[in-house]
Design an enzyme around this catalytic site. Structure first.
Site, PDB file in Angstrom:
ATOM      1  N   GLU A 279       5.338   2.702  -8.257  1.00 18.47           N
ATOM      2  CA  GLU A 279       4.134   3.397  -8.051  1.00 18.47           C
ATOM      3  C   GLU A 279       2.978   2.699  -7.245  1.00 18.47           C
ATOM      4  O   GLU A 279       2.924   1.840  -8.495  1.00 18.47           O
ATOM      5  CB  GLU A 279       3.892   4.543  -9.503  1.00 18.47           C
ATOM      6  N   CYS A 313      -5.409   4.777 -10.307  1.00 20.59           N
ATOM      7  CA  CYS A 313      -4.909   5.260  -8.622  1.00 20.59           C
ATOM      8  C   CYS A 313      -5.190   6.231  -7.877  1.00 20.59           C
ATOM      9  O   CYS A 313      -5.311   6.719  -6.283  1.00 20.59           O
ATOM     10  CB  CYS A 313      -3.513   5.521  -8.918  1.00 20.59           C
TER      11      CYS A 313
HETATM   12  P1  NAD Z   1      -2.050  -5.596  -9.290  1.00 16.92           P
HETATM   13  O1  NAD Z   1      -0.658  -5.195  -7.876  1.00 16.92           O
HETATM   14  O2  NAD Z   1      -2.413  -6.746  -9.286  1.00 16.92           O
HETATM   15  O3  NAD Z   1      -0.933  -5.920 -10.651  1.00 16.92           O
HETATM   16  C1  NAD Z   1      -0.074  -5.006 -11.106  1.00 16.92           C
HETATM   17  C2  NAD Z   1       0.509  -5.825 -11.998  1.00 16.92           C
HETATM   18  O4  NAD Z   1       1.547  -6.715 -11.372  1.00 16.92           O
HETATM   19  C3  NAD Z   1       0.625  -7.137 -12.717  1.00 16.92           C
HETATM   20  O5  NAD Z   1       0.832  -7.061 -14.253  1.00 16.92           O
HETATM   21  C4  NAD Z   1       0.405  -9.066 -12.063  1.00 16.92           C
HETATM   22  O6  NAD Z   1       0.276  -9.586 -13.463  1.00 16.92           O
HETATM   23  C5  NAD Z   1       2.386  -8.116 -11.664  1.00 16.92           C
HETATM   24  N1  NAD Z   1       2.073  -8.343 -10.765  1.00 16.92           N
HETATM   25  C6  NAD Z   1       1.029  -9.318  -9.915  1.00 16.92           C
HETATM   26  N2  NAD Z   1       1.484 -10.487  -8.865  1.00 16.92           N
HETATM   27  C7  NAD Z   1       2.549  -9.926  -8.773  1.00 16.92           C
HETATM   28  C8  NAD Z   1       4.119 -10.859  -7.743  1.00 16.92           C
HETATM   29  N3  NAD Z   1       3.549 -11.410  -7.003  1.00 16.92           N
HETATM   30  N4  NAD Z   1       5.377 -10.276  -8.633  1.00 16.92           N
HETATM   31  C9  NAD Z   1       5.857 -10.027  -9.991  1.00 16.92           C
HETATM   32  N5  NAD Z   1       4.415  -8.944 -10.347  1.00 16.92           N
HETATM   33  C10 NAD Z   1       2.710  -9.086 -10.142  1.00 16.92           C
HETATM   34  O7  NAD Z   1      -2.273  -3.807  -9.325  1.00 16.92           O
HETATM   35  P2  NAD Z   1      -3.635  -4.286 -10.607  1.00 16.92           P
HETATM   36  O8  NAD Z   1      -4.863  -4.474  -9.728  1.00 16.92           O
HETATM   37  O9  NAD Z   1      -3.319  -4.299 -12.496  1.00 16.92           O
HETATM   38  O10 NAD Z   1      -3.449  -2.585 -10.312  1.00 16.92           O
HETATM   39  C11 NAD Z   1      -3.909  -2.239  -9.902  1.00 16.92           C
HETATM   40  C12 NAD Z   1      -3.352  -1.072  -8.666  1.00 16.92           C
HETATM   41  O11 NAD Z   1      -2.635   0.011  -8.756  1.00 16.92           O
HETATM   42  C13 NAD Z   1      -3.844  -0.089  -8.219  1.00 16.92           C
HETATM   43  O12 NAD Z   1      -4.219  -0.428  -6.079  1.00 16.92           O
HETATM   44  C14 NAD Z   1      -3.940   0.611  -8.129  1.00 16.92           C
HETATM   45  O13 NAD Z   1      -3.206   1.715  -7.026  1.00 16.92           O
HETATM   46  C15 NAD Z   1      -2.145   1.045  -8.829  1.00 16.92           C
HETATM   47  N6  NAD Z   1      -1.909   1.782  -9.497  1.00 16.92           N
HETATM   48  C16 NAD Z   1      -0.850   2.628  -9.225  1.00 16.92           C
HETATM   49  C17 NAD Z   1      -0.565   4.441 -10.278  1.00 16.92           C
HETATM   50  C18 NAD Z   1       0.242   5.418  -9.459  1.00 16.92           C
HETATM   51  O14 NAD Z   1       0.797   5.607 -10.627  1.00 16.92           O
HETATM   52  N7  NAD Z   1       0.303   5.739  -8.702  1.00 16.92           N
HETATM   53  C19 NAD Z   1      -1.273   4.005 -11.452  1.00 16.92           C
HETATM   54  C20 NAD Z   1      -1.829   3.054 -12.136  1.00 16.92           C
HETATM   55  C21 NAD Z   1      -2.503   1.740 -10.862  1.00 16.92           C
END
Ligand code: NAD
Length: 512
Positions: A279, A313
């Site tokens: 997501e 999001c």
């Molecule tokens: P992010 O992608 O930076 O990080 C999310 C998670 O992934 C964290 O736990 C992080 O440590 C981990 N991560 C980062 N790089 C990684 C990699 N290379 N491999 C594996 N794991 C890795 O996102 P964020 O800044 O924490 O959250 C914001 C984003 O999340 C926004 O884009 C938002 O739109 C999205 N979001 C989507 C939904 C939905 O339901 N569609 C809900 C909430 C947030």
């Protein structure tokens, strides 16, 4: 305790007092040094990292340990050891354990909400609603497997001595990776759906909010979930990568499109494809037509753009407005926005708290510069004089069509307003991004609304929502599916199609 969702109600005096006491305590003490939870034990391994309080950046909110490859391997091993027994546990018993965790959470709402405010800067209403969402997610997914009686169905047979059935079976071990913005509810949502389906879990929450997620581990332990069924490891992107590279049977991820797509690609490599339930981000539009109630639209757009400082999001980051009502909408949106109070989450009059970190402030400053150069700042654009990562809710008009500020997810309190000739052009503009998460329309005309629902490329859609033009989805009330770059499976969370995604189909032919 008052029951809140993201779009309803306000607090009562008792809830306010309980939350404030817990916030003061959490702020004064910070978290204990958080270890990982593996096979029912807390494991204090790895370097300690600190999470600052985004509302008061000279304070530390939490401390946790960074999981290395060895810690991740042990957690995955523990989940593998527990998977057969959990899979064979009747779903009614699995549900009973998860519901016991939900009851524990219910008894700790002010404490968990305070921790959420401390680590993420979200206001009390957002924080309490998030805890309630976590509880409702568990209930929604437990109810789904009951409603579908474990997802087993009889099939046709060609002879009397042949019995055919088909059933959905868990994959085994799911790695779960969560984002910072709903670190409690979304970690619960993904993990509980996996466990309801009979999988065991290794959860890696966001490094920005380890304490919030650790409360879920506490709930699981208090509920007597068997050792190894739920494991928690802390850490940042490196720990996330290790988990993706480990021998889990699938990954559930919520976060940015960039990371989610890389994970999906990785899971398609190797000896066979493993499921990646992702997501991801959004660039969510709200369309305002000539037949809209413009007051309703201005309020709905502002609430959706600036709630949780635009870090949902589902946040509305683009208003797309038909020219007949453009000037009126811009004026009313600007006025409503200037009336919103930015302040610390502990202040009950704050509508928005700080953004999550310094990187987001830098992104805000860059966007404001670009908006000044290429468009017009209608409201905001500055930084309040407060001791944290605070920025003003900002409305920008008159950018050229296709400008990057109207295309890229910014994830902060920043909304652009684009003028279009008519509904047809509005829908084209709304669909002109790679994302397809939420979308709203303001119109009093039914035919316009039908045209919007038919053509809009988004998984979560709303008409005339004053409480939030594009935000506020709730388990069992809206399903939450990202289209295009906002998801990978075509089925989302919060609704009836989520739990089965953690399972695979097996048909069984038995000849007597
Ligand atoms: P992010 O992608 O930076 O990080 C999310 C998670 O992934 C964290 O736990 C992080 O440590 C981990 N991560 C980062 N790089 C990684 C990699 N290379 N491999 C594996 N794991 C890795 O996102 P964020 O800044 O924490 O959250 C914001 C984003 O999340 C926004 O884009 C938002 O739109 C999205 N979001 C989507 C939904 C939905 O339901 N569609 C809900 C909430 C947030």
């Amino acid at each position: 305790m008052t029951r809140l969702t993201y779009t309803s109600g306000s607090l009562d005096a008792d809830t306010d007092a309980a939350y404030e006491a817990e916030l003061a305590k959490a702020r004064a003490e910070g978290s204990p040094e958080l270890g990982h939870w593996i096979a029912g034990e807390e494991v204090a391994a790895g370097e300690v990292f600190e999470r600052e309080n985004p509302s008061f950046t000279d304070e530390i909110a939490s401390r946790a340990r960074e999981a290395d490859a060895d810690v991740i391997a042990k957690a995955v091993e523990a989940a593998k050891d527990a998977r057969v027994e959990w899979r064979r546990t009747p779903y009614a018993e699995r549900n009973a354990k998860l519901r016991a965790a939900a009851r524990w959470i219910e008894e700790h709402v002010p404490e968990i909400a305070a921790i959420l405010s401390l680590e993420t800067g979200k206001t009390r209403i957002e924080a309490i609603a998030e805890v309630q969402e976590g509880i409702d997610l568990i209930e929604t997914y437990c109810s789904e497997i009951e409603r579908n009686d474990g997802y087993t169905h009889p099939l046709k047979s060609f002879s009397d001595n042949e019995q055919n059935t088909e059933t959905l079976r868990p994959y085994g071990v799911f790695g779960v990776i969560g984002p910072f913005n709903f670190p409690f509810a979304l970690c619960i949502g993904m993990s509980s759906a996996a466990m309801v389906a009979g999988n065991t879990v290794v959860l890696k929450p966001s490094e920005e909010a380890p304490w919030s997620a650790a409360k879920f581990a506490e709930a699981m332990n208090a509920a007597g979930v068997p050792a190894g069924v739920f494991n928690l490891v802390h850490g940042g992107p490196e720990a996330g990568k290790e988990l993706v590279d480990s021998p889990v049977d699938g990954i559930a991820f919520t976060g940015s499109a960039e990371v989610g797509r890389a994970i999906a690609k990785r899971l398609h490599e190797g000896p066979y494809t493993r499921p990646a339930l992702t997501e991801m981000g959004g660039k969510n539009p709200a369309i305002v037509t000539a037949n809209a109630d413009v007051d309703k639209a201005a309020e709905g757009i502002a609430r959706a753009a600036f709630g949780l400082s635009g870090q949902k999001c589902s946040a509305c980051s683009r208003a797309i407005v038909v020219e007949d009502v453009y000037d009126e909408l811009v004026e009313k949106l600007g006025e409503f926005t200037r009336g919103l109070k930015v302040g610390e989450p502990g202040d009950p009059t704050s509508f928005l708290g700080p953004v999550i970190n310094e990187k987001t402030v830098a992104r805000f400053e860059d966007a404001v510069e670009a908006a000044k150069a290429d468009g017009r700042i209608v409201a905001g654009g500055g930084r309040p004089d407060l001791p944290g990562y605070y920025v003003e809710p900002t409305v920008v008009g008159d950018l050229p069509r296709g400008h990057r500020l109207t295309r890229d997810e910014l994830f902060m309190p920043f909304v652009t307003v684009t003028k279009v000739a008519d509904l047809d052009e509005a829908i084209e503009e709304a669909n002109a991004v790679v994302y397809g998460l939420t979308a709203g329309i303001f119109t009093e005309d039914d035919a316009e609304a039908e045209e919007f629902f038919d053509r809009i490329e988004a998984g979560i859609t709303y008409r005339n929502r004053r409480a939030g033009a594009t935000t506020g989805a709730w388990p069992g009330t809206q399903s939450f599916c990202g289209w295009k770059s906002s998801g990978t499976t075509g089925k989302g969370g919060l609704g009836p199609h989520y739990v089965p995604q953690f399972m695979r189909e097996q048909s069984r032919t038995v000849v007597s």
